[in-house]
Scaffold this motif. Sequence first.
Motif, PDB file in Angstrom:
ATOM      1  N   SER A 164      48.253  47.001  31.388  1.00 17.08           N
ATOM      2  CA  SER A 164      49.360  46.288  32.054  1.00 17.08           C
ATOM      3  C   SER A 164      49.254  46.144  33.562  1.00 17.08           C
ATOM      4  O   SER A 164      50.214  45.722  34.212  1.00 17.08           O
ATOM      5  N   LYS A 168      44.839  42.831  34.361  1.00 15.87           N
ATOM      6  CA  LYS A 168      43.430  42.412  34.232  1.00 15.87           C
ATOM      7  C   LYS A 168      43.331  41.046  33.548  1.00 15.87           C
ATOM      8  O   LYS A 168      42.675  40.130  34.042  1.00 15.87           O
ATOM      9  N   SER A 214      45.616  38.872  33.177  1.00  9.18           N
ATOM     10  CA  SER A 214      46.300  37.834  33.975  1.00  9.18           C
ATOM     11  C   SER A 214      45.431  37.343  35.134  1.00  9.18           C
ATOM     12  O   SER A 214      45.463  36.153  35.468  1.00  9.18           O
ATOM     13  N   ASP A 240      53.290  40.195  44.509  1.00  5.32           N
ATOM     14  CA  ASP A 240      54.522  39.391  44.505  1.00  5.32           C
ATOM     15  C   ASP A 240      55.765  40.228  44.273  1.00  5.32           C
ATOM     16  O   ASP A 240      56.882  39.767  44.538  1.00  5.32           O
TER      17      ASP A 240
HETATM   18  N1  LIG Z   1      54.937  40.385  38.790  1.00  2.00           N
HETATM   19  C1  LIG Z   1      53.697  40.305  38.302  1.00  2.00           C
HETATM   20  N2  LIG Z   1      53.460  40.587  37.026  1.00  2.00           N
HETATM   21  C2  LIG Z   1      52.187  40.496  36.584  1.00  2.00           C
HETATM   22  C3  LIG Z   1      51.104  40.118  37.427  1.00  2.00           C
HETATM   23  N3  LIG Z   1      49.971  40.150  36.693  1.00  2.00           N
HETATM   24  C4  LIG Z   1      50.331  40.502  35.459  1.00  2.00           C
HETATM   25  N4  LIG Z   1      51.661  40.710  35.368  1.00  2.00           N
HETATM   26  C5  LIG Z   1      52.428  41.095  34.189  1.00  2.00           C
HETATM   27  O1  LIG Z   1      52.052  42.412  33.836  1.00  2.00           O
HETATM   28  C6  LIG Z   1      51.964  42.547  32.421  1.00  2.00           C
HETATM   29  C7  LIG Z   1      50.581  42.983  32.020  1.00  2.00           C
HETATM   30  O2  LIG Z   1      49.655  41.976  32.350  1.00  2.00           O
HETATM   31  P1  LIG Z   1      48.230  41.891  31.610  1.00  2.00           P
HETATM   32  O3  LIG Z   1      47.462  40.815  32.278  1.00  2.00           O
HETATM   33  O4  LIG Z   1      48.426  41.788  30.134  1.00  2.00           O
HETATM   34  O5  LIG Z   1      47.650  43.312  31.956  1.00  2.00           O
HETATM   35  P2  LIG Z   1      46.354  44.039  31.347  1.00  2.00           P
HETATM   36  O6  LIG Z   1      46.847  44.959  30.284  1.00  2.00           O
HETATM   37  O7  LIG Z   1      45.776  44.800  32.494  1.00  2.00           O
HETATM   38  O8  LIG Z   1      45.441  42.979  30.830  1.00  2.00           O
HETATM   39  C8  LIG Z   1      52.362  41.194  31.833  1.00  2.00           C
HETATM   40  O9  LIG Z   1      53.740  41.230  31.521  1.00  2.00           O
HETATM   41  C9  LIG Z   1      52.108  40.237  32.977  1.00  2.00           C
HETATM   42  O10 LIG Z   1      52.953  39.118  32.912  1.00  2.00           O
HETATM   43  C10 LIG Z   1      51.399  39.826  38.791  1.00  2.00           C
HETATM   44  O11 LIG Z   1      50.546  39.479  39.622  1.00  2.00           O
HETATM   45  N5  LIG Z   1      52.706  39.942  39.177  1.00  2.00           N
END
Ligand SMILES: Nc1nc2c(ncn2[C@@H]2O[C@H](COP(=O)(O)OP(=O)(O)O)[C@@H](O)[C@H]2O)c(=O)[nH]1
Length: 222
Positions: free
Chosen positions: A32, A35, A37, A138
């Motif tokens: 979360s 990554k 994103s 952000d």
């Molecule tokens: N506010 C905000 N939320 C983000 C950002 N990047 C990802 N998220 C949120 O954080 C959560 C996890 O993102 P994800 O890309 O699935 O994380 P991963 O598990 O590292 O791949 C999701 O709900 C995204 O919408 C960001 O730059 N800003």
Amino acid sequence: MSDGKNPAAKRNPSNSLAPLAKYKLVFLGDQSVGKTSIITRFMYDNFDRHYQATIGIDFLSKTMYLEDRTVRLQLWDTAGQERFRSLIPSYIRDSSVAVVVYDVANRASFLNTTKWIEDVRAERGNDVVICLVGNKTDLGNDKRQVSTEEGEERARKDGLLFMECSAKAGYNVKSLFRKLATALPGSTDSAANGSSQQTSNVVDIKLSAAPANVDEAKSCDC
Ligand SMILES: Nc1nc2c(ncn2[C@@H]2O[C@H](COP(=O)(O)OP(=O)(O)O)[C@@H](O)[C@H]2O)c(=O)[nH]1
Ligand SMILES: [Mg+2]
């Protein structure tokens, strides 16, 4: 006109004949932190994701046209869950770049980058570019748990590249990949050692405004 050579070709004379150089970039960090994103933002300039890489590991490819050569980046997304952790070393093994991501609003994710960096060093030693990335800028200062200075200091001490970004806002994501590309082994500005920070005289990388056929993303639609 007579010699027909341009400056880019001079810097890399074998450019036109060389096979497309491929580089593996692995994305590591707790669940979360963003990554998937960040990858989605870079690949599609989109935040609502086209693909969901949270089970095991997946990769997407993107061709980047640099001033003096063309490179193919393989972006390996990983799931941060402990249950997949045993898979991680084999994915790190032949990587050129490790992008270790934390969430600037989640201190634990920052502290855990130590473990991820240890994993990378254990597999690759110094033969890898590591970039520490603080995502979610952000969210604003009231939510922040890790200051920019603290991130920078950590990166400086460990000889890592550093960048803060927001996948959501699209802030600094292209800059992140530009920074990574200039640090790739074999690039004009990188030293053989991936931790080189000598990137001031960087080439101009055209990541944006690319024609539609420039980008390729195949692994998401299958
Ligand atoms: N506010 C905000 N939320 C983000 C950002 N990047 C990802 N998220 C949120 O954080 C959560 C996890 O993102 P994800 O890309 O699935 O994380 P991963 O598990 O590292 O791949 C999701 O709900 C995204 O919408 C960001 O730059 N800003
Ligand atoms: Mg993910």
